[in-house]
Design an enzyme around this catalytic site. Structure first.
Site, PDB file in Angstrom:
ATOM      1  N   SER A 182     -73.303  16.899 -29.777  1.00 13.09           N
ATOM      2  CA  SER A 182     -72.190  17.866 -29.793  1.00 13.09           C
ATOM      3  C   SER A 182     -70.829  17.195 -29.624  1.00 13.09           C
ATOM      4  CB  SER A 182     -72.402  18.865 -28.654  1.00 13.09           C
ATOM      5  OG  SER A 182     -71.230  19.574 -28.377  1.00 13.09           O
ATOM      6  N   TYR A 228     -66.477  20.120 -33.842  1.00 12.51           N
ATOM      7  CA  TYR A 228     -65.692  21.355 -33.790  1.00 12.51           C
ATOM      8  C   TYR A 228     -64.312  21.013 -34.345  1.00 12.51           C
ATOM      9  CZ  TYR A 228     -68.937  23.925 -30.719  1.00 12.51           C
ATOM     10  OH  TYR A 228     -70.017  24.593 -30.191  1.00 12.51           O
ATOM     11  N   THR A 288     -69.034  22.287 -37.492  1.00  8.47           N
ATOM     12  CA  THR A 288     -69.400  23.659 -37.092  1.00  8.47           C
ATOM     13  C   THR A 288     -68.239  24.601 -37.372  1.00  8.47           C
ATOM     14  OG1 THR A 288     -70.948  22.908 -35.411  1.00  8.47           O
ATOM     15  CG2 THR A 288     -70.046  25.117 -35.119  1.00  8.47           C
ATOM     16  N   LYS A 338     -72.179  23.447 -40.611  1.00  8.88           N
ATOM     17  CA  LYS A 338     -73.073  24.204 -39.732  1.00  8.88           C
ATOM     18  C   LYS A 338     -72.445  25.564 -39.441  1.00  8.88           C
ATOM     19  CE  LYS A 338     -75.394  23.840 -35.219  1.00  8.88           C
ATOM     20  NZ  LYS A 338     -74.724  24.787 -34.327  1.00  8.88           N
ATOM     21  N   HIS A 395     -75.073  30.077 -34.518  1.00 10.53           N
ATOM     22  CA  HIS A 395     -74.818  29.463 -33.211  1.00 10.53           C
ATOM     23  C   HIS A 395     -75.807  29.988 -32.166  1.00 10.53           C
ATOM     24  CE1 HIS A 395     -71.399  26.830 -31.888  1.00 10.53           C
ATOM     25  NE2 HIS A 395     -71.963  27.029 -30.721  1.00 10.53           N
TER      26      HIS A 395
END
Ligand SMILES: Cc1cc2nc3c(=O)[nH]c(=O)nc-3n(C[C@H](O)[C@H](O)[C@H](O)COP(=O)(O)O)c2cc1C
Length: 398
Positions: free
Chosen positions: A146, A169, A195, A270, A294
């Site tokens: 992540s 992100y 994402t 994603k 998510h």
């Protein structure tokens, strides 16, 4: 001698008084509570780890993991979606050997179940992403790290003993995105998963309730309020953190174009769920898609990802791999997604339960159980390799 009728009545009376009757309704499942697991080896299914995780973690941390958004409808939908698809048994085929290997962008993995990116794993175990990486190494699984990892991507890759994928992100300032992209490429990541399902914002109500129920100070277990110390995050070092915004709602496909121009890594998106977005992804040269909501933590009143998958697969038409995550808990769930055209399936909470319960050994057992269940489902359906799993494997009532 007592009559059969009175015997039955006595038996029903006994049942009503027994602790079994006090069990919460578990839908169609039969549940036999036993003592909590003391070893990962004792787990029969990945769900067995959830109760241990609940006991081990502070309420706020467990609530963060378990929650969806608003009334958690999408969270539940992800699980319920699988009920509308059934498996077709096939018999008298030699299924003594089953091959679950899958190739993604030139790398072969032992099974098509991958470890989804989840942030700040120190909240679940002190060894955090390093424990997850060691489990991924032991079991030959793909791990995605992540953006908000508790350990640097360099350290996780070292613990994994090979490349990991990195999830990004979108930071509002391009310079910050560029800095992270260059860093993870230098760390040897072959794939960047961007994402995009949190760009619209979200309301994590169940988490907020869990936090309120937990009267401890955040600083008792981590560095102040969640998100308060950005500079301490390993992947945020060297970023311009003044007025820092992540997941800006003004983000568009231009961002993806810039990322594609900046890196040689494969770029996967994603968080797509529609054929329109899948088509746009192809137009923008994206290398793969992860169908995801998510884990029910972005849109509320959304569809199960297993229901969104077919329209994305149809739009992509075999040109790039389509991966999926959301609510996968059993090997039978995995084979359903593969039958609908997914190349691989991601898990989030199941390995976090394993991690919270027993660290690395828990994550290993979760991977072992799910991949074992997949093999069993393949044998039941007469499929000896992933390539043989097609629409004839299922009956879909979606
Ligand atoms: C506690 C938690 C943290 C997560 N953090 C991230 C993250 O940092 N980045 C991301 O792209 N997805 C994140 N996700 C979503 C997962 O990558 C994945 O899409 C989801 O967990 C799959 O659903 P499942 O938990 O039902 O298996 C997170 C999910 C959970 C439960």
């Amino acid at each position: 001698m007592a009559s059969i009728k009175s015997d039955r009545r006595r038996f029903l009376k006994y049942l009503a008084a027994s602790p079994l009757a006090a069990l919460p309704a578990a839908g169609w499942q039969t549940s036999f509570p036993g003592p909590p697991l003391t070893s990962p080896k004792d787990a029969f299914s990945v769900m067995d780890f959830e109760e241990v995780a609940r006991r081990n973690l502070p309420t706020a941390h467990f609530g963060y993991m378990a929650s969806g958004v608003d009334d958690d409808l999408t969270l539940r939908a992800n699980r319920e979606g699988f009920q509308h698809i059934e498996l077709r048994a096939r018999r008298l085929i030699d299924v003594s050997k089953v091959d679950t290997k899958v190739n993604l962008f030139g790398t072969t993995w032992d099974f098509p179940i991958f470890i989804c990116p989840t942030g700040a794993q120190k909240m679940f175990n002190p060894d955090a992403e390093l424990a997850t990486a060691r489990a991924a190494k032991a079991k030959g699984a793909l791990q995605i790290v992540s953006t908000v990892t508790s350990n640097s991507v360099e350290d996780v890759a070292k613990a994994r003993g090979g490349p990991v994928w990195y999830q990004l992100y979108v930071p509002a300032k391009w310079e910050n995105a560029e800095h992270i992209v260059k860093r993870v490429e230098a760390a040897g990541c072959p794939v960047l998963a961007v994402t995009v399902d949190l760009l619209a914002g979200r309301n994590t109500e169940t988490f907020k309730r869990a936090r309120r129920a937990d009267t401890r100070m955040c600083s008792d277990c981590h560095d102040g309020e969640p998100g308060s110390n950005l500079a301490a995050r390993p992947m945020f070092q060297g970023l311009d953190l003044k007025d820092f915004v992540m997941n800006s709602p003004s983000t568009t496909w231009d961002f993806i174009d810039r990322v594609k121009k900046t890196t040689k890594m494969k770029v996967v998106i994603k968080g797509l769920e529609s054929h329109e977005d899948a088509t746009a992804a192809l137009q923008h040269g994206v290398d793969g898609i992860i169908v995801s909501n998510h884990g029910g933590r972005s849109i509320e009143s959304g569809r199960a990802t297993i229901e969104s998958l077919p329209e994305v697969v149809a739009a992509v038409n075999g040109r790039i791999p389509v991966l999926v995550d959301g609510g996968f808990r059993r090997g039978t769930d995995v084979i359903k997604a593969l039958a609908l055209g997914a190349t691989a399936v991601g898990i989030g909470r199941p390995y976090l339960w394993g991690l919270s319960a027993f660290g690395q050994a828990g994550v290993e057992r979760v991977l072992e159980i799910m991949s074992g269940e997949l093999e069993l489902a393949m044998r039941q359906c007469g499929k000896t390799s992933l390539a043989k799993i097609d629409k004839s494997t299922i009956v879909s009532k979606l």
